[in-house]
Scaffold this motif. Structure first.
Motif, short mmCIF file in Angstrom:
data_model
loop_
_atom_site.label_atom_id
_atom_site.label_comp_id
_atom_site.label_asym_id
_atom_site.label_seq_id
_atom_site.Cartn_x
_atom_site.Cartn_y
_atom_site.Cartn_z
N LEU B 345 0.83 -1.22 0.00
CA LEU B 345 0.00 0.00 0.00
C LEU B 345 0.85 1.26 0.00
N GLY B 346 1.99 1.20 0.66
CA GLY B 346 2.79 2.42 0.79
C GLY B 346 4.27 2.15 0.64
N VAL B 347 4.97 3.19 0.30
CA VAL B 347 6.44 3.11 0.25
C VAL B 347 6.99 4.25 1.09
N ARG B 348 8.19 4.04 1.58
CA ARG B 348 8.82 5.09 2.37
C ARG B 348 9.40 6.18 1.47
N GLY B 349 9.57 7.34 2.03
CA GLY B 349 10.26 8.42 1.32
C GLY B 349 11.76 8.25 1.47
N LEU B 350 12.50 9.14 0.86
CA LEU B 350 13.96 9.02 0.87
C LEU B 350 14.62 10.39 0.85
N LEU B 351 15.60 10.54 1.71
CA LEU B 351 16.54 11.66 1.53
C LEU B 351 17.90 11.01 1.36
N TYR B 352 18.49 11.20 0.19
CA TYR B 352 19.80 10.60 -0.09
C TYR B 352 20.81 11.72 -0.20
N VAL B 353 21.77 11.73 0.69
CA VAL B 353 22.76 12.82 0.67
C VAL B 353 24.17 12.25 0.56
N GLU B 354 25.02 13.06 -0.04
CA GLU B 354 26.46 12.78 0.05
C GLU B 354 27.04 13.80 1.01
N PRO B 544 1.33 -2.79 4.57
CA PRO B 544 0.90 -1.39 4.64
C PRO B 544 1.99 -0.40 4.23
N LEU B 545 3.24 -0.75 4.51
CA LEU B 545 4.33 0.17 4.16
C LEU B 545 5.58 -0.65 3.84
N SER B 546 6.07 -0.49 2.63
CA SER B 546 7.27 -1.21 2.22
C SER B 546 8.51 -0.52 2.79
N GLY B 547 9.59 -1.28 2.91
CA GLY B 547 10.84 -0.68 3.38
C GLY B 547 11.47 0.23 2.36
N GLY B 548 11.18 -0.02 1.10
CA GLY B 548 11.85 0.70 0.03
C GLY B 548 11.17 1.99 -0.36
N THR B 549 11.61 2.51 -1.48
CA THR B 549 11.15 3.81 -1.96
C THR B 549 10.96 3.76 -3.46
N THR B 550 9.88 4.27 -3.92
CA THR B 550 9.67 4.46 -5.34
C THR B 550 8.67 5.61 -5.43
#
Lengths: 604, 604
Positions: B345-354, B544-550
């Protein structure tokens, strides 16, 4: 010392240095413009050099040594032959018994022919005075790096110096040949050929030479006799070099010695092939123009210095009976930016470890980061437990064996110029670590360090990849001070990691060396200073403890004093960086210094 | 999702998996050994499939759509032509106006010829019933992954399924052609050719197709009409792939689709070219055997999914008016290890930083480690300030927007099997992070993460080098949960580093995506479950919420529900690893599932 600054940024700074201190061509007679010298030149008799300076005495040459030195040109073919045939033998002797007999026969004939000259030298030496410790009044006013013998009376070094000056081209030819062998130890490249070449260069100078195997790269061990058979001086060198990369930053091919701007450029031109050839040159000069080798000589040239000398300690212990010397000339010598000859009494020890963590069997998708342990995090936390931003090392007992500088060492530190501004300028920073200033900068070497030399784990390419790294590694070097012991520190490191919950962090010891210390009042230090001051015309700078590490402890712990006259010029030679160079004036001065120090050492 | 497990160790585990769950060849009629089925097969009339199972209804095909589907074989030459000529045009339409007129003319003729068959289908569809939510009694006893239509009365899916089964080879041929284009987005390789091929594959199926430029790789946007013009279903795919390295671990060439052991192997065979072709196949089956496209269809195929879809959000905003759909079929679907169809149902958001630190202008000799700041140490300390071994993220305000699972989400979590043992086995560990167990394992996705995806600085080669690294970098990905916002977290990260004294640590944002959530009670979720259960014979597993992000948020935030039926098989497909594969049984089932879901969606 392994691992200096092989960085692409080196070029920019090196160019700034070169701009600031424009490389000067070697002056033929630098003091000629000095009116006092001109006056002296006019008065000069047969004992004065071409600048009118009085020349120092030269010790006589024993017959065998003279002949061995003469043997140099004849052994050219032999060198090539042994090089070609014995590359893979591990151990062999350049000078086999049959050859020695033949040489001895030739020596007898040549010695008979040279008796008259030898006689004169012997007489000349006998009644001429020694060296003065303090440079004479007026010397200190001369420029840095300008050849100067001091004003000692009655020496024969004019002849030696003239020989040196006239033969620089020959030795640079030998250096070119040596630099052409790309003996990159980190990649095991051209190691045996280089060991063979070094051995043959010593062999043709009368050294009894052995290419001795280790579990790593072979060590060249060589012995020569000299006038004073009761004194034995050891020369330590290494024939391996750092990798030449990045190649695109070289202005001339890294393995083709190229002369420009009063210097020669190549990988190894200074570190350490330039040093090696300077020493050979000083012996040639003594042999040809100074009366011969003044004492017994032992040579140790290893092939793994640039990778931390991992097999040297064990080899030295095995060959201890062949290394019973009275003093040692190490590598890494020279003058500072102001032209003062440098004397380093001690070096720090080293514990070099690789720390490794593996948390999971393979990298995982970072969507599972709540579930799977991350190897980089583990390593980061383990490292952060070792040292905080206050730079205090938190390993229990780490400082137990640390001793503070002695009063003598404190006095020596107080006399050293602070390198604060130089270092800040060189590395483009406004303040040093912990805001160290003044004497704290030079005294900093008495504090041990915990340095992360490298770290890696997970994805390091361009852009983003969302992985949980399964493995992480880092390299940590601890510079150790007297009386710390690397294996004691390793034990304490293990204990610390376990106590902090990092049993999963593995330790692999990649290097362990104890600190090495030569006593400030050793005769060799005294002679190094007086001969250095005589050559360079500036007071020697004595550093009680260097920041770096080199295994002098292998000798100092057996009571052998260690010093290092050499071809270095401050930190400017770009050793380990592109466009490594050696200035010709430093080459010539180092040869002259080495010749004087060897003679002085032989006198005892 | 970007960044899964491209690791050399993948092979060992994947082999273990393969050993444990031996790849089965696709059975032609898997239930034939079931006595109950045998009995039914004997009783089966014209509406039963070859296994005797009743078949589901098929909606009638509008004339234009039928013709567009027929157009498939004819457009073969056109595809090659457009591929060859329009590789670098950036934007172009496969089907130009003149072509469309020609197609329309052909369509009229073909539709007239097919009127009789269409009439039968239309009648058949009109009085046949809908789908049941719950799989019928007896279905759950069937094995995982075995084709099964459920026992709904009066459907025409037997014809669709038979068409699918008979044409698998054709679609695998198309997949082979698509996998042969090595569209590695991380290296910008073969991107335009792949976009063109994707566009032409859609074009020959009657889609009005555009290769739309972005600041990065082009996006293929395509539209097709269908029976119900009031419903529009979006398919999201990506045509880029992960790099194939390490090449030596591939058992067949990575870009040459190879069939063995009941599966096809190639980079992209599953992720995401296999998914893409399965969707094409489902439309072909509907067009040829199911009566045509049941509703409007919109296709979005991007070329940067494997590098974090950096240009997708901006592009979607610009094309919002072309993306006003009623539901979306995303990538990354399939069944779990036990054969249950998966609904996320859901995916997590992502902040990817260097994160980057530079302390000095170039690497320095570590003998100066008391004086010069070490970039790796700075980075290590900065990282350690972000999170400790308790896994709590110490950035002030980081958890402010985090909401806990709702009661409905809690109920769904409680129904999910814990993957604890599977994960421990797969990654070779005894316990999960923080010793999570049971429901804590499946609920872990509701906790945000701070993961170090990679770190590097200083010397990482073999052996030792004693340097003070001047620069260090690391990549950190934060998986964000509802209602966290990546740019808010970035602000808080900067504030944290400044507060902790790490102003020298630079932040470069490489990716930012908000969480995306589809409501559990959305019709599309319901249909996805019932069609999935009909095909797979097992209850759907709703996460309900996947570990990944898309970036489903691009649609869910506009009220568009998103689900993902697909060809995946647990975590076993080695997506991003060597020997990526797709099982043929999963391919066939996914096509059947997609066909049913599309029809059900069209019914509204």
């Amino acid at each position: 010392m392994p691992g200096r600054d092989a960085d692409r940024d080196a070029r920019r700074l090196a160019d700034q240095v070169a701009q600031a201190e424009r490389l000067r061509p070697l002056p033929a007679c630098q003091d000629a413009e000095n009116p006092e010298d001109k006056k002296r030149a006019g008065e000069a008799g047969p004992d004065a050099d071409q600048c009118g300076r009085p020349v120092a005495g030269v010790k006589h040459l024993r017959r065998e040594e003279s002949a061995d030195a003469e043997h140099r040109d004849e052994s050219e073919d032999q060198r090539h032959q042994s090089h070609a045939t014995d590359v893979h033998t591990g151990v062999h002797r350049i000078q086999d018994p049959a050859e020695q007999v033949a040489h001895h026969h030739r020596d007898q004939q040549q010695a008979a022919a040279g008796d008259q000259a030898d006689q004169e030298d012997r007489i000349g030496y006998a009644h001429r005075g020694g060296l003065s410790l303090r440079p004479p009044h007026g010397i200190l006013e001369r420029g840095a790096g300008e050849p100067n013998q001091g004003d000692r009376e009655l020496t024969d070094f004019a002849k030696v110096d003239a020989y040196i000056h006239d033969h620089l081209g020959d030795w640079l030819g030998e250096l070119k040949e040596l630099c052409a062998v790309p003996s990159v130890s980190a990649r095991h490249e051209a190691i045996e050929p280089c060991a063979e070449l070094v051995a043959s260069m010593l062999g043709r100078r009368g050294f009894d030479t052995e290419v001795s195997p280790t579990d790593g790269h072979p060590i060249v061990l060589a012995h020569a006799d000299g006038a004073n058979r009761k004194r034995d001086l050891l020369f330590y060198n290494h024939y391996d070099v750092q990798p030449p990369e990045p190649l695109e930053l070289w202005e001339s091919p890294p393995f083709d010695l190229t002369q420009r701007d009063g210097a020669v450029f190549a990988r190894g031109s200074k570190d350490d092939k330039g040093e090696f050839v300077a020493r050979l040159a000083s012996l040639d000069a003594l042999a040809k123009a100074g009366g011969g080798y003044p004492c017994r000589l032992t040579w140790l040239a290893e092939g793994e210095e640039e990778v931390g000398s991992p097999h040297l300690p064990e080899w030295v212990e095995k060959h201890r009976h062949e290394l019973a010397v009275d003093g040692a000339i190490w590598e890494e010598g020279g003058i500072d930016a102001q032209g003062h000859p440098l004397i380093t009494l001690g070096v720090r020890g080293l514990l070099y470890v690789e720390l490794r963590v593996q948390t999971i069997s393979r990298d995982a998708h970072s969507g599972q980061a709540n579930l799977l342990p991350n190897a980089v995090w583990r390593l980061v936390w383990a490292l952060a437990s070792l040292k905080g931003v206050d730079e205090r090392i938190n390993i229990s007992g780490f400082y137990d064996a640390v001793r503070h500088p002695s009063p003598v060492e404190r006095d020596l530190l107080a006399k050293l110029p602070s390198q604060e501004e130089n270092i800040k300028k060189e590395y483009g920073i406004d303040r040093l670590l912990l805001d160290r200033r003044g004497i704290d900068v030079v005294a900093a070497t008495f504090d041990p360090t915990c340095n992360i030399a490298g770290i890696g784990g997970g994805y390091q390419g361009p852009g983003s990849k969302t992985v949980i790294p399964s493995r992480a590694t880092c390299k940590v070097d601890f510079r150790l001070v007297p009386e710390q012991d690397p294996y004691d520190i390793e034990t304490k490191l293990r204990r610390h990691l376990d106590k902090e919950g990092f049993e999963d962090v593995e330790i692999d010891v990649l290097g362990a060396e104890r600190p090495g210390l030569t006593k400030p009042d050793a005769d060799l230090v005294h002679w190094m200073a007086e001969t250095g001051e005589a050559v360079y015309g500036k007071q020697a700078m004595i550093t009680p403890l260097s920041g770096g590490t080199t295994p002098t402890f292998l000798f100092t712990e057996h009571g052998v004093p260690v010093v290092a006259p050499g071809v270095g010029w401050g930190n400017f030679n770009r050793a380990h960086s592109p466009n490594e160079f050696m200035r010709l004036q430093d080459f010539e001065n180092a040869i002259r210094h080495l010749a004087r120090l060897t003679v002085r050492f032989a006198e005892g």
